[in-house]
Design a protein around this motif. Structure first.
Motif, short mmCIF file in Angstrom:
data_model
loop_
_atom_site.label_atom_id
_atom_site.label_comp_id
_atom_site.label_asym_id
_atom_site.label_seq_id
_atom_site.Cartn_x
_atom_site.Cartn_y
_atom_site.Cartn_z
N LEU A 209 98.25 45.45 10.46
CA LEU A 209 97.47 44.48 11.04
C LEU A 209 98.45 43.13 11.07
O LEU A 209 98.10 42.41 12.53
N ALA A 210 99.36 42.82 10.42
CA ALA A 210 99.95 41.61 10.20
C ALA A 210 100.63 41.43 11.70
O ALA A 210 100.37 40.35 12.19
N PRO A 211 101.58 42.13 11.99
CA PRO A 211 102.25 41.82 13.44
C PRO A 211 101.32 41.47 14.64
O PRO A 211 101.77 40.72 15.41
N ARG A 212 100.14 42.28 14.38
CA ARG A 212 99.18 41.92 15.64
C ARG A 212 98.47 40.29 15.45
O ARG A 212 98.18 39.83 16.34
N PHE A 213 98.51 39.94 14.42
CA PHE A 213 98.05 38.37 14.22
C PHE A 213 99.35 37.43 14.24
O PHE A 213 99.05 36.07 13.72
N ALA B 149 92.39 33.68 19.40
CA ALA B 149 92.95 34.25 20.51
C ALA B 149 94.42 34.73 20.18
O ALA B 149 95.09 34.46 19.26
N ASN B 150 94.88 35.49 21.31
CA ASN B 150 96.38 36.21 21.40
C ASN B 150 96.52 36.98 20.02
O ASN B 150 97.59 36.93 19.34
N VAL B 151 95.38 37.78 19.97
CA VAL B 151 95.66 38.95 19.05
C VAL B 151 96.16 39.99 19.57
O VAL B 151 95.86 40.34 20.92
N GLY B 152 97.31 40.67 19.00
CA GLY B 152 97.93 41.90 19.90
C GLY B 152 97.06 43.03 19.85
O GLY B 152 96.24 43.63 18.73
N ASP B 153 97.41 43.85 20.89
CA ASP B 153 96.93 45.24 20.94
C ASP B 153 95.27 45.34 20.86
O ASP B 153 94.97 46.24 20.18
N VAL B 154 94.55 44.48 21.20
CA VAL B 154 92.98 44.67 21.20
C VAL B 154 92.62 45.29 22.56
O VAL B 154 92.81 44.84 23.63
N GLY B 155 92.24 46.59 22.15
CA GLY B 155 91.64 47.42 23.28
C GLY B 155 90.42 47.71 23.78
O GLY B 155 89.41 46.64 23.20
N GLU B 156 89.76 48.50 24.22
CA GLU B 156 88.41 48.65 24.62
C GLU B 156 87.48 49.11 23.58
O GLU B 156 86.59 49.68 23.91
#
Ligand SMILES: Cc1cc2nc3c(=O)[nH]c(=O)nc-3n(C[C@H](O)[C@H](O)[C@H](O)COP(=O)(O)OP(=O)(O)OC[C@H]3O[C@@H](n4cnc5c(N)ncnc54)[C@H](O)[C@@H]3O)c2cc1C
Length: 416
Positions: free
Chosen positions: A255-259, A194-201
């Motif tokens: 990727l690291a900042p998104r996690f 949950a709460n991964v950043g910037d996950v789009g379509e």
């Protein structure tokens, strides 16, 4: 005496698909699975736009959509050099899928819905039954399976056995049909956050020098993450898969900042090596379908579609085999299924293997991403092939391959 007309070993997408179609045709079908559903399955959980056609035919599309499945507009593939192949399912090439979007849904949810549809069609389902061997009659035809239920051995007999028992199929092994491929030897670690950043379509594939990771919205605020690395890293993964995955993600600057705020919401499950193949998808009295028949590499995300489609194809031939007057005619019906399967999937197998080789070579994936990031039309075609609605021949033409791998193309790759 047979306990059922057809015994389906394995209640995943392939088993449910074939059982649904046979039960609808009035055939007595019994599905057995060693697991109790809902059960986890290591998978990146992407379904191509064309998979929705089969879900719809099974009456499973509405429940899948209502479960909160995410809809995917296409796929973005990022190469180690940062160039991105951005393909959309709706594109100017003129090919159209059953749906404009793909789906992404947790396997616990999808497989339960599919199994329920098979059950509703009339199939009998028994969970917690492990198949340990095949039984043969005095003519050497498969006539059933040996099982273990709560540690107790038993037998189930059927006029036709369907092996839908996935990778490392016991049925394929016992028949001597399974062949593990030497290449590519890869392992996968799969989990949800949950709460991964910037996950789009768009589904995302990030190819790195030491493997690749698939990331996608899977609905209900969750993101599926599937990391695939060379099998040589098994020792390093050791007993702590989660720590390995965390380290791997944290060491990728993009990727690291998104996690950073992400929380894992399911255990990290592992599988592999997974490349396997069968010499043929049938033997007297038995037919193989789904991963039990063939699986190469998860990069193109077509396993579920192939399992569902293979199930549809096998159901048609199984009916001929069951109504055949002689054992020989029944064998011919199963051989025709095998030939039809090869004809249907041959193009995709070539594409899968070419993509598998390109993904395993940094110079090749960098070159392909540089070319395709500058040619959206070519990227859309490729994503349409993996979406199962653009014929594979569109991308295995010399002209297409030349544009992708030929002398450096104009334009540079864009970053994500
Ligand atoms: C890392 C990874 C990522 C993937 N990502 C994608 C993706 O994004 N999209 C996609 O389309 N495909 C993907 N795939 C492929 C996809 O998961 C498979 O192709 C698909 O699940 C095949 O379905 P199946 O029904 O053949 O087998 P399975 O789904 O594996 O089902 C087999 C069933 O058989 C049962 N079984 C096994 N052995 C026995 C036994 N001895 N006795 C009784 N029952 C038994 C199992 O419990 C299981 O329920 C991925 C695969 C991997 C490994």
């Amino acid at each position: 005496m047979a306990d059922a007309d057809v015994l389906v070993v394995g209640g995943g997408p392939a088993g449910s698909s074939v059982a649904y179609a046979l039960a609808r045709a009035g055939i007595e079908v019994h599905i057995v699975d060693r697991a109790r559903f809902p059960r986890p399955k290591p998978c990146a959980e992407y379904l191509s736009p064309e998979a929705s056609r089969i879900l719809d035919a099974m009456g499973a599309l509405a429940p899948v959509e209502q479960s909160g499945a995410a809809a995917l507009a296409g796929i973005h593939v990022r190469a180690p050099n940062g160039a991105v192949i951005a393909g959309d399912f709706v594109a100017a090439h003129g090919f159209k899928g059953f749906r404009d979007r793909g789906l992404s849904v947790r396997r616990e949810v999808l497989d339960q819905i599919l199994l329920d549809r098979a059950r509703a069609a009339g199939a009998r389902v028994t969970e917690g039954v492990r198949i340990t061997d095949v039984l043969r009659d005095d003519t050497n035809r498969v006539c059933g399976v040996a099982t273990l239920v709560d540690g107790k051995p038993a037998e189930i007999r059927a006029r036709l056995v369907v092996a839908a028992d996935g990778l490392r199929s016991v049925v394929a092994k016992r028949l001597g049909l399974a062949r593990a491929l030497r290449w590519p030897r890869r392992l996968a670690l799969v989990t949800h956050y949950a709460n991964v950043g910037d996950v789009g379509e768009h589904g995302e594939m990030h190819v790195e020098r030491d493997g690749y990771v698939g990331i996608a919205d899977v609905g209900n605020g969750q993101t599926t993450v599937a990391l695939v690395v060379p099998a040589s890293r098994a020792r390093e993964i050791g007993g702590d898969r989660a720590a390995f995955l965390d380290r791997w993600l944290a060491s990728r600057p993009h990727l690291a900042p998104r996690f950073a705020r992400a929380e894992r919401v399911s255990p990290v499950i592992a599988t592999g090596p997974f490349a396997s193949h069968t010499r043929r998808a049938w033997a007297p009295g038995v037919a193989l379908v789904g991963d039990a028949a063939d699986f190469f590499d998860p990069f193109t995300g077509e396993g579920i579609y192939s399992a569902l489609r293979g199930g549809e194809m096998l159901a048609a031939s199984a009916q001929h085999a069951l109504s055949a007057r002689t054992a020989r005619d029944a064998d011919h019906a199963l051989a025709r299924y095998d030939a039809a399967r090869r004809a249907e999937f041959r193009g995709k197998w070539i594409v899968e293997r070419v993509i598998g080789a390109v993904v395993g070579s940094v110079p090749l994936i960098n070159r392909a991403a540089r070319s395709l990031s500058a040619r959206k039309d070519l990227a859309d075609l490729l994503i349409g092939v993996t979406g199962d609605f653009v014929p594979a021949a569109e991308v295995i033409r010399l002209g297409y391959l030349w544009r992708v791998f030929g002398p450096a193309q104009q334009g540079s790759g864009s970053g994500v």
